[in-house]
Write an enzyme that holds these catalytic residues in place. Structure first.
Site, PDB file in Angstrom:
ATOM      1  N   HIS A  86       0.833  -1.151   0.195  1.00 32.01           N
ATOM      2  CA  HIS A  86       0.098  -0.026   0.015  1.00 32.01           C
ATOM      3  C   HIS A  86       1.113   1.218  -0.012  1.00 32.01           C
ATOM      4  O   HIS A  86       2.151   1.327   0.477  1.00 32.01           O
ATOM      5  CB  HIS A  86      -0.934  -0.065   1.275  1.00 32.01           C
ATOM      6  CG  HIS A  86      -2.052   0.989   1.186  1.00 32.01           C
ATOM      7  ND1 HIS A  86      -1.915   2.332   1.323  1.00 32.01           N
ATOM      8  CD2 HIS A  86      -3.220   0.842   0.679  1.00 32.01           C
ATOM      9  CE1 HIS A  86      -2.908   3.017   1.329  1.00 32.01           C
ATOM     10  NE2 HIS A  86      -3.716   2.067   0.830  1.00 32.01           N
ATOM     11  N   GLU A 145      -4.162   1.450  -7.133  1.00 35.38           N
ATOM     12  CA  GLU A 145      -4.422   2.425  -6.520  1.00 35.38           C
ATOM     13  C   GLU A 145      -3.512   3.982  -6.630  1.00 35.38           C
ATOM     14  O   GLU A 145      -2.607   3.984  -6.085  1.00 35.38           O
ATOM     15  CB  GLU A 145      -4.156   2.202  -4.999  1.00 35.38           C
ATOM     16  CG  GLU A 145      -4.977   1.198  -4.380  1.00 35.38           C
ATOM     17  CD  GLU A 145      -5.556   1.277  -2.990  1.00 35.38           C
ATOM     18  OE1 GLU A 145      -6.625   1.396  -2.599  1.00 35.38           O
ATOM     19  OE2 GLU A 145      -4.574   1.528  -2.248  1.00 35.38           O
TER      20      GLU A 145
HETATM   21  C1  PEP Z   1      -6.859   3.250   0.308  1.00 37.45           C
HETATM   22  O1  PEP Z   1      -5.955   3.815   1.082  1.00 37.45           O
HETATM   23  O2  PEP Z   1      -6.650   2.152  -0.023  1.00 37.45           O
HETATM   24  C2  PEP Z   1      -7.930   3.758  -0.180  1.00 37.45           C
HETATM   25  C3  PEP Z   1      -8.566   3.269  -1.388  1.00 37.45           C
HETATM   26  O3  PEP Z   1      -8.635   4.996   0.652  1.00 37.45           O
HETATM   27  P1  PEP Z   1      -9.674   5.825  -0.061  1.00 37.45           P
HETATM   28  O4  PEP Z   1     -10.868   4.918  -0.160  1.00 37.45           O
HETATM   29  O5  PEP Z   1     -10.048   6.806   1.232  1.00 37.45           O
HETATM   30  O6  PEP Z   1      -9.327   6.517  -1.238  1.00 37.45           O
END
Ligand code: PEP
Length: 221
Positions: A86, A145
């Site tokens: 992450h 992400e």
């Molecule tokens: C995350 O940190 O994995 C994430 C997706 O956060 P958010 O949904 O708050 O953007």
């Protein structure tokens, strides 16, 4: 099969976590609901049969003289999944691509499925290092992400996320891996991601802290 993953990050006491579960009423689904909790919750929480747990962190080492670490073998039986790579653990805990690859290997040895987070512009090297360590990329889940979308309310366009998901399957030489999207997913935009060809679920941070909100993200099936 689609995946709905709550990433609680560093939130909730044990009591608050138990309250979250008592209020969480997801629709009936054959899809996979996963809650990534802190280690302090593991072992004390018994989720419903519909739900699996994930850890948010694992040691890159086998059991032994590593004070402060929690290893894949220790997580065995407590979780079915574990987040790795992450952007927050890469930054806060200096989790390098090499360490991510070592963790994936140890988790797989412990029969825990790694959920490997990837972000632009580092995607290619993140996957290259994994391929070098594992030789073949299988038995894991990828979560794309984009840094610009995490916790900002500025989600990436579903079409762009789909293009990147396709790119990930190509770079990993495996078209059957589940690729999830994460970054400001909420009950209003989730369907736009789930309807994309190469996206098999969502990883949810902020919106997962409210059990009613997270339940609205899960689609009945
Ligand atoms: C995350 O940190 O994995 C994430 C997706 O956060 P958010 O949904 O708050 O953007």
């Amino acid at each position: 099969m689609q995946y709905f993953i709550a990433n609680w990050k560093q939130n909730f006491s044990l009591k608050e976590a138990q309250e979250w579960f008592s209020r969480f009423a997801p629709p009936s689904t054959k899809d996979q609901i996963i809650v990534a909790t802190s280690h302090i919750h593991l072992g004390s929480i018994t989720p419903s049969p519909q739900l699996s747990l994930a850890a948010q962190f694992v040691s890159p080492y086998d059991n032994g003289a590593h004070t402060g670490q929690i290893g894949a073998q220790q997580l065995r039986g407590l979780v079915d999944y574990c987040l790795v790579g992450h952007s927050e653990t890469r930054k806060d805990l200096q989790e390098t691509d090499q360490l991510v690859a070592q963790k994936v290997r140890l988790l797989q040895k412990a029969n825990i499925t790694p959920i490997v987070c990837l972000d632009l512009p580092y995607l290619e090297s993140q996957i290259r290092v994994l391929l070098l360590e594992l030789l073949e990329i299988k038995n894991l889940i990828f979560a794309y992400e984009p840094l610009s979308a995490i916790g900002t309310g500025q989600s990436e366009s579903p079409q762009r996320a789909n293009e990147i998901a396709f790119k990930i399957t190509t770079l990993a030489h495996n078209r059957s891996l589940p690729i999830l999207y994460g970054g400001s997913v909420d009950p209003f935009n989730v369907t736009d991601y789930l309807s994309q060809e190469y996206i098999s679920g969502v990883l949810v941070g902020s919106a997962s802290l409210d059990p009613e909100e997270f339940a609205k993200i899960i689609k009945p099936s």
